[in-house]
Design a protein around this motif. Structure first.
Motif, PDB file in Angstrom:
ATOM      1  N   VAL A 249     -40.784  27.303-145.525  1.00  0.00           N
ATOM      2  CA  VAL A 249     -41.499  26.022-145.535  1.00  0.00           C
ATOM      3  C   VAL A 249     -40.740  25.084-144.610  1.00  0.00           C
ATOM      4  O   VAL A 249     -39.526  24.905-144.758  1.00  0.00           O
ATOM      5  CB  VAL A 249     -41.539  25.447-146.976  1.00  0.00           C
ATOM      6  N   ARG A 250     -41.443  24.513-143.648  1.00  0.00           N
ATOM      7  CA  ARG A 250     -40.766  23.692-142.639  1.00  0.00           C
ATOM      8  C   ARG A 250     -41.375  22.298-142.609  1.00  0.00           C
ATOM      9  O   ARG A 250     -42.596  22.148-142.694  1.00  0.00           O
ATOM     10  CB  ARG A 250     -40.929  24.377-141.281  1.00  0.00           C
ATOM     11  N   LEU A 251     -40.515  21.310-142.517  1.00  0.00           N
ATOM     12  CA  LEU A 251     -40.979  19.922-142.377  1.00  0.00           C
ATOM     13  C   LEU A 251     -40.403  19.362-141.086  1.00  0.00           C
ATOM     14  O   LEU A 251     -39.257  19.626-140.750  1.00  0.00           O
ATOM     15  CB  LEU A 251     -40.492  19.045-143.524  1.00  0.00           C
ATOM     16  N   SER A 252     -41.208  18.568-140.395  1.00  0.00           N
ATOM     17  CA  SER A 252     -40.665  17.813-139.262  1.00  0.00           C
ATOM     18  C   SER A 252     -41.628  16.685-138.928  1.00  0.00           C
ATOM     19  O   SER A 252     -42.715  16.604-139.488  1.00  0.00           O
ATOM     20  CB  SER A 252     -40.458  18.718-138.046  1.00  0.00           C
ATOM     21  N   GLY A 253     -41.200  15.813-138.027  1.00  0.00           N
ATOM     22  CA  GLY A 253     -42.093  14.755-137.547  1.00  0.00           C
ATOM     23  C   GLY A 253     -41.954  13.435-138.272  1.00  0.00           C
ATOM     24  O   GLY A 253     -42.358  12.402-137.765  1.00  0.00           O
ATOM     25  N   GLU A 254     -41.412  13.469-139.475  1.00  0.00           N
ATOM     26  CA  GLU A 254     -41.160  12.246-140.245  1.00  0.00           C
ATOM     27  C   GLU A 254     -39.879  12.500-141.036  1.00  0.00           C
ATOM     28  O   GLU A 254     -39.446  13.644-141.172  1.00  0.00           O
ATOM     29  CB  GLU A 254     -42.270  11.984-141.268  1.00  0.00           C
ATOM     30  N   PRO A 269     -40.317  28.057-155.420  1.00  0.00           N
ATOM     31  CA  PRO A 269     -38.926  28.271-155.830  1.00  0.00           C
ATOM     32  C   PRO A 269     -38.183  29.305-154.987  1.00  0.00           C
ATOM     33  O   PRO A 269     -36.976  29.234-154.845  1.00  0.00           O
ATOM     34  CB  PRO A 269     -39.038  28.763-157.280  1.00  0.00           C
ATOM     35  N   ARG A 270     -38.907  30.269-154.398  1.00  0.00           N
ATOM     36  CA  ARG A 270     -38.205  31.331-153.674  1.00  0.00           C
ATOM     37  C   ARG A 270     -38.188  31.122-152.163  1.00  0.00           C
ATOM     38  O   ARG A 270     -37.595  31.911-151.438  1.00  0.00           O
ATOM     39  CB  ARG A 270     -38.829  32.690-154.007  1.00  0.00           C
ATOM     40  N   ALA A 271     -38.827  30.068-151.681  1.00  0.00           N
ATOM     41  CA  ALA A 271     -38.935  29.883-150.227  1.00  0.00           C
ATOM     42  C   ALA A 271     -37.666  29.285-149.626  1.00  0.00           C
ATOM     43  O   ALA A 271     -36.926  28.571-150.300  1.00  0.00           O
ATOM     44  CB  ALA A 271     -40.120  28.974-149.919  1.00  0.00           C
ATOM     45  N   ASP A 272     -37.421  29.605-148.347  1.00  0.00           N
ATOM     46  CA  ASP A 272     -36.444  28.847-147.574  1.00  0.00           C
ATOM     47  C   ASP A 272     -37.140  27.566-147.142  1.00  0.00           C
ATOM     48  O   ASP A 272     -38.241  27.611-146.600  1.00  0.00           O
ATOM     49  CB  ASP A 272     -36.022  29.629-146.325  1.00  0.00           C
ATOM     50  N   ILE A 273     -36.486  26.442-147.396  1.00  0.00           N
ATOM     51  CA  ILE A 273     -37.096  25.162-147.055  1.00  0.00           C
ATOM     52  C   ILE A 273     -36.209  24.471-146.027  1.00  0.00           C
ATOM     53  O   ILE A 273     -35.025  24.256-146.283  1.00  0.00           O
ATOM     54  CB  ILE A 273     -37.282  24.283-148.307  1.00  0.00           C
ATOM     55  N   GLY A 274     -36.763  24.167-144.878  1.00  0.00           N
ATOM     56  CA  GLY A 274     -35.962  23.543-143.830  1.00  0.00           C
ATOM     57  C   GLY A 274     -36.651  22.316-143.285  1.00  0.00           C
ATOM     58  O   GLY A 274     -37.876  22.303-143.160  1.00  0.00           O
ATOM     59  N   HIS A 275     -35.865  21.295-142.990  1.00  0.00           N
ATOM     60  CA  HIS A 275     -36.460  20.161-142.284  1.00  0.00           C
ATOM     61  C   HIS A 275     -35.837  20.047-140.912  1.00  0.00           C
ATOM     62  O   HIS A 275     -34.624  20.074-140.752  1.00  0.00           O
ATOM     63  CB  HIS A 275     -36.393  18.852-143.079  1.00  0.00           C
ATOM     64  N   ALA A 276     -36.719  20.010-139.904  1.00  0.00           N
ATOM     65  CA  ALA A 276     -36.268  19.993-138.524  1.00  0.00           C
ATOM     66  C   ALA A 276     -36.352  18.574-138.003  1.00  0.00           C
ATOM     67  O   ALA A 276     -37.221  17.804-138.391  1.00  0.00           O
ATOM     68  CB  ALA A 276     -37.137  20.911-137.674  1.00  0.00           C
ATOM     69  N   TYR A 277     -35.428  18.245-137.121  1.00  0.00           N
ATOM     70  CA  TYR A 277     -35.469  16.951-136.475  1.00  0.00           C
ATOM     71  C   TYR A 277     -35.812  17.186-135.012  1.00  0.00           C
ATOM     72  O   TYR A 277     -35.101  17.890-134.302  1.00  0.00           O
ATOM     73  CB  TYR A 277     -34.136  16.223-136.631  1.00  0.00           C
ATOM     74  N   ALA A 278     -36.930  16.644-134.586  1.00  0.00           N
ATOM     75  CA  ALA A 278     -37.411  16.870-133.231  1.00  0.00           C
ATOM     76  C   ALA A 278     -38.238  15.677-132.796  1.00  0.00           C
ATOM     77  O   ALA A 278     -38.740  14.923-133.625  1.00  0.00           O
ATOM     78  CB  ALA A 278     -38.270  18.128-133.183  1.00  0.00           C
TER      79      ALA A 278
END
Lengths: 464, 81
Positions: A249-254, A269-278
């Motif tokens: 699960v990836r978050l970015s943009g905010e 619960p089992r996912a890799d969760i990452g937030h990217a800064y771009a």
């Protein structure tokens, strides 16, 4: 005008790694990725596009994806038009980017009628008469998600756009999904990840409701899914969210605040969760995968993957191989980089212990009687309340302090609040007073059924 | 509740939330001496807009700054008519 190809292969040449069952989907059509190696989506006029500055304007993301693969290496410049651009700005964009051809999948707005070359792109791909020859190092031009006026045009090389992409380590097939439109920087990153990783990609169709998009993502077995925090909050409010089980699960943009990271952790619960800064200008700067908001302070020590960051006046500056080359057209008077090659992101950070957290945009500050407030820092506190799904903090004019902070709040279960809104309002204010100085505590709170999310996937902030 | 009572009620509430002590209120007391600072008064006006449905200070073409507590209350009583 042609540049000899050396290091960067065009996208089509990189498709050979696609697995046999990699497919691009939208609501209406599907295209096998391996078929794109020797087939074309352009109906006639293909030969006329060589070396031109091409505007890509499509109704569907799928045809945009096909055209991007086709045009990279063939045209001199590729201006990608996002779906929400004001038609009144088209004239300035075409002139600024010296556009002399258009690729489209539908009817064109009248502003584009005068372009000399016009080629239609469809998902019904046909075999190519002769193998494609790549002769150009295509300059990709993206629009920034600025709020007012003509959007800035930002030039990238394909090498820069793909600089942050590590080879996929996954042995299992990957199915990417994106809430983000691939015609903007954040979504384009996902498109490129799918292309270079030989993965499938599930795209939304114009006007498709969130629930239907989620149902399709579930049907195609999405494994990797990306969107802004606003996209994710909206998805978490859909009953269909339970049907998907992404591994990544990836978050970015905010700004990804702790509340949305925790909510996604609870949902997956089992996912890799990452937030990217771009950003469109700075490229992909870093990704954080420890489940905590902000980023470790050690990211400032030296280069990481060739990317250096520093803080000037509370603002992040980035020097990166993934950064844009320059502005194109009218905005070219503005330098994209400072004298040392750093891009000023306009994103403000604050040190908290061993981390830096994002506090807001430089231009978004609310001035309350001379004291600065970032709407995002107040939203982050409000969003911690268990009954709050999302919030928008904005300025309200006041003759006494110039401006005040007020909040519009969407609750997790709006109906359940009926009758005890006053109590809930007090409770949220109490939370704010415990965490924020008094000038940052909202003077008023309104409960609203929904908050507008702009086509860029970001919370729609009105001008202050 | 009368407009005046609603205002007094809300003043006490904002003072409590901002950790301020409210002076004994009478009409001639200078607003700036009531115990609320300008942020407190700004918040009070925003709250009263929710309660009374009007903001006599921000909506007026020319802002008349109330000097006394009495002026402040009158602005609402006028606006309500």
């Amino acid at each position: 005008m042609s540049t000899a190809l050396t290091d960067a292969q065009p996208l089509r040449a990189r498709l050979t790694g696609a697995t046999a069952d990699a497919v691009f989907f939208d609501r209406a059509a599907r295209v096998r990725v391996a078929d794109l190696v020797c087939r074309t989506s352009l109906c006639g006029g293909r030969a006329d596009l060589g070396g031109r500055a091409v505007l890509l304007v499509t109704a569907s993301q799928l045809t945009a994806a096909l055209a991007l693969i086709e045009l990279d290496g063939m045209v001199r410049r590729l201006l990608i038009l996002p779906p929400d651009v004001d038609p009144d700005h088209l004239g300035a964009l075409i002139a600024g980017a010296e556009i002399d051809a258009v690729v489209t999948d539908g009817t064109l707005p009248p502003q584009l009628a005068g372009l000399p070359v016009r080629v239609v792109c469809t998902p019904g791909i046909v075999p190519l008469a002769e193998p494609p020859r790549a002769c150009e190092r295509t300059e990709w031009v993206l629009l920034t998600s600025g709020t007012t006026g003509v959007p800035k045009m930002v030039a990238h090389s394909v090498a820069g756009l793909t600089a942050a992409l590590a080879p996929s380590a996954s042995a299992e097939p990957v199915v990417w999904g994106t809430f983000y439109d691939i015609r903007r920087y954040g979504g384009l990153q996902i498109f490129l990840r799918a292309v270079l990783g030989g993965a499938s990609l599930v795209l939304s169709s114009a006007g498709e409701p969130v629930a239907e998009h989620l149902a399709r993502l579930a049907r195609h077995g999405v494994t990797h899914l990306s969107g802004t925090p606003s996209h994710w909050r909206r998805a978490l409010m859909s009953p269909e969210i339970g049907r998907i089980a992404p591994r990544y699960v990836r978050l970015s943009g905010e700004i990804a605040d702790q509340a949305i990271l925790d909510a996604l952790r609870a949902a997956f619960p089992r996912a890799d969760i990452g937030h990217a800064y771009a950003s469109t200008e700075a490229g992909v700067v870093f990704a954080v995968d420890d489940g905590r908001a902000g980023f470790p302070a050690r990211f400032l020590n030296g280069a990481r993957n060739g990317v250096e960051i520093k803080i000037v006046d509370g603002c992040l500056r980035i020097r990166s191989p993934g950064a844009a080359l320059r502005y194109v057209g009218g905005a070219k008077t503005a330098a994209l980089h400072d004298g040392d090659g750093f891009v000023d992101s306009g994103d403000m950070v604050e040190r908290q212990g061993d981390r830096y957290v994002f506090v807001g945009r430089q231009g978004g500050i609310i001035n309350v009687g001379g004291l600065k407030v970032h709407p995002e820092e107040v939203e982050a506190v409000i969003n911690r309340h268990p009954r709050v799904r999302m919030s928008l903090v904005r300025a309200k004019r006041s003759p006494f302090t110039g401006a005040l902070v007020v909040a519009d709040i969407v609750l997790t279960a709006p109906a359940a609040a009926a009758g005890n809104e006053a109590e809930l309002r007090d409770d949220i204010l109490k939370l704010c007073r415990g965490a924020l100085p008094r000038h940052k505590v909202p003077a008023a709170i309104s409960f609203v059924p929904a908050l507008a999310v702009a086509a860029t996937g970001k919370l729609a902030r009105r001008g202050v | 509740m009368s407009i005046k009572l609603t205002i007094m009620d809300e003043m006490a509430r904002v003072a409590r939330e901002h950790g301020k002590i409210l002076a004994p209120l009478d009409d001639d007391l200078a607003l700036l001496d009531c115990g609320l600072d300008s942020l407190g008064i700004a918040v009070l006006v925003a709250r009263l807009e929710d309660k009374l449905g009007l903001d006599p200070f921000t909506t007026a073409e020319e802002v008349q700054f109330p000097v006394t507590v009495g002026d402040f209350v009158k602005a609402y009583e006028h606006g309500a008519h």
